[in-house]
Scaffold this motif. Structure first.
Motif, PDB file in Angstrom:
ATOM      1  N   ARG A   1       0.872  -1.173   0.000  1.00 48.92           N
ATOM      2  CA  ARG A   1       0.000   0.000   0.000  1.00 48.92           C
ATOM      3  C   ARG A   1       0.908   1.223   0.000  1.00 48.92           C
ATOM      4  O   ARG A   1       1.875   1.289   0.767  1.00 48.92           O
ATOM      5  N   VAL A   2       0.615   2.203  -0.859  1.00 52.62           N
ATOM      6  CA  VAL A   2       1.491   3.358  -1.028  1.00 52.62           C
ATOM      7  C   VAL A   2       0.699   4.636  -0.800  1.00 52.62           C
ATOM      8  O   VAL A   2      -0.340   4.851  -1.417  1.00 52.62           O
ATOM      9  N   LEU A   3       1.225   5.462   0.099  1.00 55.24           N
ATOM     10  CA  LEU A   3       0.554   6.694   0.487  1.00 55.24           C
ATOM     11  C   LEU A   3       1.445   7.888   0.166  1.00 55.24           C
ATOM     12  O   LEU A   3       2.632   7.897   0.485  1.00 55.24           O
ATOM     13  N   HIS A   4       0.868   8.886  -0.502  1.00 51.00           N
ATOM     14  CA  HIS A   4       1.562  10.134  -0.789  1.00 51.00           C
ATOM     15  C   HIS A   4       1.562  10.984   0.469  1.00 51.00           C
ATOM     16  O   HIS A   4       0.678  10.858   1.327  1.00 51.00           O
ATOM     17  N   GLN A   5       2.518  11.884   0.601  1.00 47.27           N
ATOM     18  CA  GLN A   5       2.601  12.739   1.787  1.00 47.27           C
ATOM     19  C   GLN A   5       1.395  13.674   1.919  1.00 47.27           C
ATOM     20  O   GLN A   5       1.145  14.210   2.995  1.00 47.27           O
ATOM     21  N   LEU A   6       0.633  13.851   0.849  1.00 46.78           N
ATOM     22  CA  LEU A   6      -0.585  14.663   0.936  1.00 46.78           C
ATOM     23  C   LEU A   6      -1.787  13.826   1.380  1.00 46.78           C
ATOM     24  O   LEU A   6      -2.882  14.344   1.523  1.00 46.78           O
ATOM     25  N   GLY A   7      -1.567  12.524   1.565  1.00 45.88           N
ATOM     26  CA  GLY A   7      -2.604  11.677   2.134  1.00 45.88           C
ATOM     27  C   GLY A   7      -3.349  10.797   1.156  1.00 45.88           C
ATOM     28  O   GLY A   7      -4.072   9.907   1.574  1.00 45.88           O
ATOM     29  N   TYR A   8      -3.178  11.017  -0.143  1.00 45.77           N
ATOM     30  CA  TYR A   8      -3.914  10.141  -1.061  1.00 45.77           C
ATOM     31  C   TYR A   8      -3.106   8.880  -1.317  1.00 45.77           C
ATOM     32  O   TYR A   8      -1.886   8.853  -1.216  1.00 45.77           O
ATOM     33  N   GLU A   9      -3.845   7.813  -1.645  1.00 45.09           N
ATOM     34  CA  GLU A   9      -3.202   6.525  -1.877  1.00 45.09           C
ATOM     35  C   GLU A   9      -2.993   6.304  -3.369  1.00 45.09           C
ATOM     36  O   GLU A   9      -3.866   6.570  -4.185  1.00 45.09           O
ATOM     37  N   TYR A  10      -1.799   5.837  -3.711  1.00 45.88           N
ATOM     38  CA  TYR A  10      -1.524   5.415  -5.072  1.00 45.88           C
ATOM     39  C   TYR A  10      -2.178   4.052  -5.269  1.00 45.88           C
ATOM     40  O   TYR A  10      -2.058   3.182  -4.396  1.00 45.88           O
ATOM     41  N   THR A  11      -2.835   3.864  -6.392  1.00 47.63           N
ATOM     42  CA  THR A  11      -3.469   2.582  -6.694  1.00 47.63           C
ATOM     43  C   THR A  11      -3.215   2.234  -8.149  1.00 47.63           C
ATOM     44  O   THR A  11      -2.770   3.085  -8.937  1.00 47.63           O
ATOM     45  N   GLY A  12      -3.546   1.022  -8.502  1.00 46.32           N
ATOM     46  CA  GLY A  12      -3.454   0.628  -9.897  1.00 46.32           C
ATOM     47  C   GLY A  12      -4.361   1.476 -10.776  1.00 46.32           C
ATOM     48  O   GLY A  12      -4.040   1.747 -11.940  1.00 46.32           O
ATOM     49  N   GLU A  13      -5.462   1.942 -10.207  1.00 46.70           N
ATOM     50  CA  GLU A  13      -6.428   2.731 -10.972  1.00 46.70           C
ATOM     51  C   GLU A  13      -5.929   4.149 -11.272  1.00 46.70           C
ATOM     52  O   GLU A  13      -6.249   4.712 -12.304  1.00 46.70           O
ATOM     53  N   ASN A  14      -5.171   4.759 -10.359  1.00 46.75           N
ATOM     54  CA  ASN A  14      -4.743   6.138 -10.603  1.00 46.75           C
ATOM     55  C   ASN A  14      -3.298   6.255 -11.092  1.00 46.75           C
ATOM     56  O   ASN A  14      -2.867   7.326 -11.504  1.00 46.75           O
ATOM     57  N   MET A  15      -2.564   5.156 -11.083  1.00 45.57           N
ATOM     58  CA  MET A  15      -1.139   5.213 -11.409  1.00 45.57           C
ATOM     59  C   MET A  15      -0.875   5.603 -12.859  1.00 45.57           C
ATOM     60  O   MET A  15      -0.010   6.435 -13.135  1.00 45.57           O
TER      61      MET A  15
END
Length: 149
Positions: free
Chosen positions: A88-102
């Protein structure tokens, strides 16, 4: 579960450590030797120092991170490399990186680099705020709670 932090310049190290302490989770901060510090950290925090180099920390993180770990990074490229590992990968602004948004994020990065390479200018990131820190903390807690269940 461990929390890895891409440590060079991360404004949320202390916040992530605070959350990890509350859950008794190990934190691994991977950073350049240029950022060596004598600051004392809690026992659940360890550092992995890497040589200077643009992607040295990224390569080390990819090597060390495992399924069910969490990564905190603002680097889209690094996020894209560890997502297939079940991280699970989280950006410092709080949103999560996912396969859908990558794909969209990488495409945006590519086009911005293309503009800069041709002499154009792109906007830099906005200043990091207390509200950004609170959103990151809230989303990290939610992510950990989801992983624990």
């Amino acid at each position: 579960m461990r929390i890895f932090i891409d440590g060079d310049g991360s404004p949320v190290k202390d916040t992530a450590i605070e959350v990890a302490l509350a859950y008794s989770i190990e934190v691994v901060i991977v950073t350049s030797i240029d950022h060596y510090s004598l600051k004392e950290y809690p026992k659940n925090v360890s550092f992995v120092y890497v040589d200077k180099g643009a992607d040295a920390a990224d390569y080390k993180i990819v090597q060390l991170i495992k399924t069910d770990d969490v990564l905190v990074t603002q680097d889209y490229g690094l996020a894209s490399l560890v997502l297939p590992k079940g991280v699970r990968v989280l950006h410092q602004l709080g949103y999560e990186y996912t396969g859908e948004n990558m794909d969209g994020l990488l495409e945006q990065r590519y086009f911005s680099a293309k503009v800069r390479k041709s002499g154009g200018r792109t906007k830099g990131p906005k200043a990091f705020t207390q509200a950004d820190r609170e959103k990151f903390k809230e989303n990290l807690v939610t992510l950990i709670d989801d992983n624990i269940r």
